[in-house]
Write a protein that holds these residues in place. Sequence first.
Motif, mmCIF file in Angstrom:
data_model
loop_
_atom_site.group_PDB
_atom_site.id
_atom_site.type_symbol
_atom_site.label_atom_id
_atom_site.label_comp_id
_atom_site.label_asym_id
_atom_site.label_seq_id
_atom_site.Cartn_x
_atom_site.Cartn_y
_atom_site.Cartn_z
ATOM 1 N N GLY A 186 -44.571 -12.624 36.726
ATOM 2 C CA GLY A 186 -45.204 -12.448 35.431
ATOM 3 C C GLY A 186 -46.655 -12.044 35.590
ATOM 4 N N ASN A 187 -47.176 -11.335 34.604
ATOM 5 C CA ASN A 187 -48.575 -10.905 34.652
ATOM 6 C C ASN A 187 -49.507 -11.897 33.972
ATOM 7 O OD1 ASN A 187 -47.930 -8.478 35.991
ATOM 8 N ND2 ASN A 187 -47.327 -7.541 34.043
ATOM 9 N N TYR A 188 -48.932 -13.025 33.543
ATOM 10 C CA TYR A 188 -49.726 -14.047 32.859
ATOM 11 C C TYR A 188 -50.218 -15.086 33.869
ATOM 12 C CZ TYR A 188 -47.264 -12.017 28.862
ATOM 13 O OH TYR A 188 -46.745 -11.150 27.937
ATOM 14 N N PRO A 189 -51.148 -15.951 33.465
ATOM 15 C CA PRO A 189 -51.562 -17.049 34.347
ATOM 16 C C PRO A 189 -50.366 -17.909 34.749
ATOM 17 C CG PRO A 189 -53.092 -16.817 32.513
ATOM 18 C CD PRO A 189 -51.941 -15.898 32.227
ATOM 19 N N LEU A 190 -50.454 -18.543 35.908
ATOM 20 C CA LEU A 190 -49.314 -19.250 36.482
ATOM 21 C C LEU A 190 -48.722 -20.282 35.539
ATOM 22 C CD1 LEU A 190 -47.445 -19.962 38.825
ATOM 23 C CD2 LEU A 190 -49.242 -21.461 39.713
ATOM 24 N N PHE A 191 -49.549 -21.160 34.982
ATOM 25 C CA PHE A 191 -49.006 -22.237 34.152
ATOM 26 C C PHE A 191 -48.412 -21.702 32.842
ATOM 27 C CE2 PHE A 191 -51.808 -24.705 36.932
ATOM 28 C CZ PHE A 191 -50.936 -25.709 37.304
ATOM 29 N N TYR A 192 -48.938 -20.589 32.351
ATOM 30 C CA TYR A 192 -48.330 -19.972 31.164
ATOM 31 C C TYR A 192 -46.957 -19.404 31.518
ATOM 32 C CZ TYR A 192 -47.761 -17.091 27.007
ATOM 33 O OH TYR A 192 -47.281 -16.528 25.862
ATOM 34 N N ASN A 193 -46.853 -18.814 32.701
ATOM 35 C CA ASN A 193 -45.562 -18.309 33.169
ATOM 36 C C ASN A 193 -44.539 -19.436 33.295
ATOM 37 O OD1 ASN A 193 -45.783 -15.551 33.351
ATOM 38 N ND2 ASN A 193 -46.568 -15.558 35.430
ATOM 39 N N ILE A 194 -45.005 -20.568 33.824
ATOM 40 C CA ILE A 194 -44.104 -21.721 33.976
ATOM 41 C C ILE A 194 -43.642 -22.225 32.619
ATOM 42 C CG2 ILE A 194 -43.998 -24.128 34.738
ATOM 43 C CD1 ILE A 194 -45.894 -23.372 37.018
ATOM 44 N N GLU A 195 -44.568 -22.292 31.669
ATOM 45 C CA GLU A 195 -44.208 -22.753 30.321
ATOM 46 C C GLU A 195 -43.199 -21.814 29.673
ATOM 47 O OE1 GLU A 195 -46.338 -23.894 26.045
ATOM 48 O OE2 GLU A 195 -47.514 -23.038 27.691
ATOM 49 N N ARG A 196 -43.398 -20.504 29.834
ATOM 50 C CA ARG A 196 -42.447 -19.526 29.291
ATOM 51 C C ARG A 196 -41.082 -19.691 29.933
ATOM 52 N NH1 ARG A 196 -43.447 -14.671 30.920
ATOM 53 N NH2 ARG A 196 -42.358 -13.560 29.255
ATOM 54 N N TYR A 197 -41.071 -19.936 31.250
ATOM 55 C CA TYR A 197 -39.819 -20.138 31.966
ATOM 56 C C TYR A 197 -39.102 -21.383 31.446
ATOM 57 C CZ TYR A 197 -36.721 -21.392 35.834
ATOM 58 O OH TYR A 197 -35.640 -21.758 36.586
ATOM 59 N N TYR A 198 -39.850 -22.470 31.226
ATOM 60 C CA TYR A 198 -39.258 -23.709 30.716
ATOM 61 C C TYR A 198 -38.639 -23.489 29.339
ATOM 62 C CZ TYR A 198 -41.232 -26.789 34.338
ATOM 63 O OH TYR A 198 -41.514 -27.426 35.511
ATOM 64 N N ARG A 199 -39.382 -22.824 28.457
ATOM 65 C CA ARG A 199 -38.875 -22.598 27.098
ATOM 66 C C ARG A 199 -37.599 -21.764 27.119
ATOM 67 N NH1 ARG A 199 -44.351 -21.387 25.610
ATOM 68 N NH2 ARG A 199 -43.751 -19.194 25.487
ATOM 69 N N ALA A 200 -37.582 -20.713 27.926
ATOM 70 C CA ALA A 200 -36.405 -19.848 28.015
ATOM 71 C C ALA A 200 -35.212 -20.611 28.587
ATOM 72 C CB ALA A 200 -36.727 -18.629 28.889
ATOM 73 N N HIS A 201 -35.487 -21.459 29.565
ATOM 74 C CA HIS A 201 -34.415 -22.223 30.188
ATOM 75 C C HIS A 201 -33.786 -23.184 29.194
ATOM 76 C CE1 HIS A 201 -33.219 -23.795 34.438
ATOM 77 N NE2 HIS A 201 -32.422 -22.863 33.999
ATOM 78 N N ILE A 202 -34.614 -23.921 28.467
ATOM 79 C CA ILE A 202 -34.102 -24.877 27.481
ATOM 80 C C ILE A 202 -33.300 -24.162 26.394
ATOM 81 C CG2 ILE A 202 -34.767 -26.510 25.681
ATOM 82 C CD1 ILE A 202 -35.075 -27.657 28.453
ATOM 83 N N LYS A 203 -33.769 -22.990 25.982
ATOM 84 C CA LYS A 203 -33.082 -22.233 24.939
ATOM 85 C C LYS A 203 -31.665 -21.873 25.359
ATOM 86 C CE LYS A 203 -33.637 -18.143 21.998
ATOM 87 N NZ LYS A 203 -34.498 -16.980 21.683
#
Length: 351
Positions: free
Chosen positions: A213-230
Motif C-alpha cells: 500500500g502507498n499509505y502509512p503502515l498503520f493505516y494500511n494495517i487498519e484497512r486490511y483489518y476492516r476488509a478482513h472482517i467484512k
Amino acid sequence: MKKFQQYFPVLLICYHFAFFYVAWRVLLLKNGDAYKYWFVGKDLSGISWTSFLKPGTDLINLLTFPLVKYLHLPFWSGFLIFSAVSGVGIWILWRLLMNLAEDRLKIVAGILLLLPNLHFWTSIPGKESAVFLILVLLLKRFLEQKVFTPAFLLFFIALVLIRPHIGAVFLAALVFALVFTAKIGVKNKVFLTIGALLLMSGVAWILKGILRGNYPLFYNIERYYRAHIKVLKHTEAYVPLDQYWLPHKIFTFWFRPLPFEKSGLLYTVLSIENTVLLLISAFAVYFAIRNFRKVIADQRIIFCALFLLFFSVMYVYAYANYGLIMRTRIMGFPFVAVVLMIALGSFQRRR
C-alpha cells in the motif's frame, strides 16, 4: 514417571504423524490455503523459481515449488513433509516442558501436547508449521539464556521474513522483558533499546512491502483489518470479535467455542479441547496469584506473557472466524505451554 518420559514421546510423535492423514482428508473435502502452497491445479511451466524470493507467503512457495514442479510430489506428501517440520518443533517443545515441569506436572504437559488442534493445523502445508518450529527454537534459546547468539539472530530473521508482524511482537516482548528484568546495566539496556528500534524499523519496512500500500503502515494495517472482517462476516464460522470489548476478544481467541456454543463434530472436539485448556489455565492463574511476587519476577513468565498479550491483541482485531483463530493461535501455543508449566510449578515450589 520414568516410564512416562521414556514412552510418551514415541506415542506423541506417532499421534502427531497420524494427523497428516486426517488433515489431508479434511482438506480434500474443503478448499484451503494448502492448495495454493502446493500449486494444485496450477500450470507451473511459465513460472520461475526465483520469482518466490520475496518475504511472506512466497518464501513457503519457494520451498514447495521445486517439490511440485521438479519432483512431482503428490498433494498428500505436502502434509507429510509439513507434519515432519512441525513434529521437530513438538519434540523440542516436549523436551523444554520436561525441563520445566516437576513430578505430576509432566502429565499435564503431556495432556497439553495431545490437544488435537496443535497437530491438525501444523500438519497442513502453510506458514504455521514453519513459524511454529522457529518460535520453539527461539523460545528454547531464550530459556537457555542464549539470546545474544548468531543462532538466535538467524532464527529471528527467518521468522521476520515469513511472518514479519509476529517477528515484531516477538521483538517487542523480548526487549521489554530484558530491559525491565535483566541485570545488564543501564548502558547495555540503552544499546539494546536502540538496536531493537533499528530492527523494528526493518521489520516495518518488510511488512509495508508485503501489504503493498502507498499509505502509512498503520493505516494500511487498519484497512486490511476492516476488509478482513467484512469478508469474514459472511463465513459459516464467523464469530463477532469486532463487536466485543478487548478482554472478551482475547478470551474468545484462546478459549472459545465452549461446549454447547456450536454444533457439529469438529466444534464438539474443539470445545472439549478449549475446556481442558481453560481449566488448566484457571489453575495456573490461581497458583500464580498465590505466589505472585516470585512469578512476577520471573523473566521467563514476563517474556512469554508479553508475547501472548501482543500476539493476541494483534490478531483479535483481524480474525473473526473460528477456523482462522484455531489455525493462528497454534503459533503462540509454545508460549502458553511454558507459562502454564512455570505458573503451575510455582505452587509446588511454594509448598
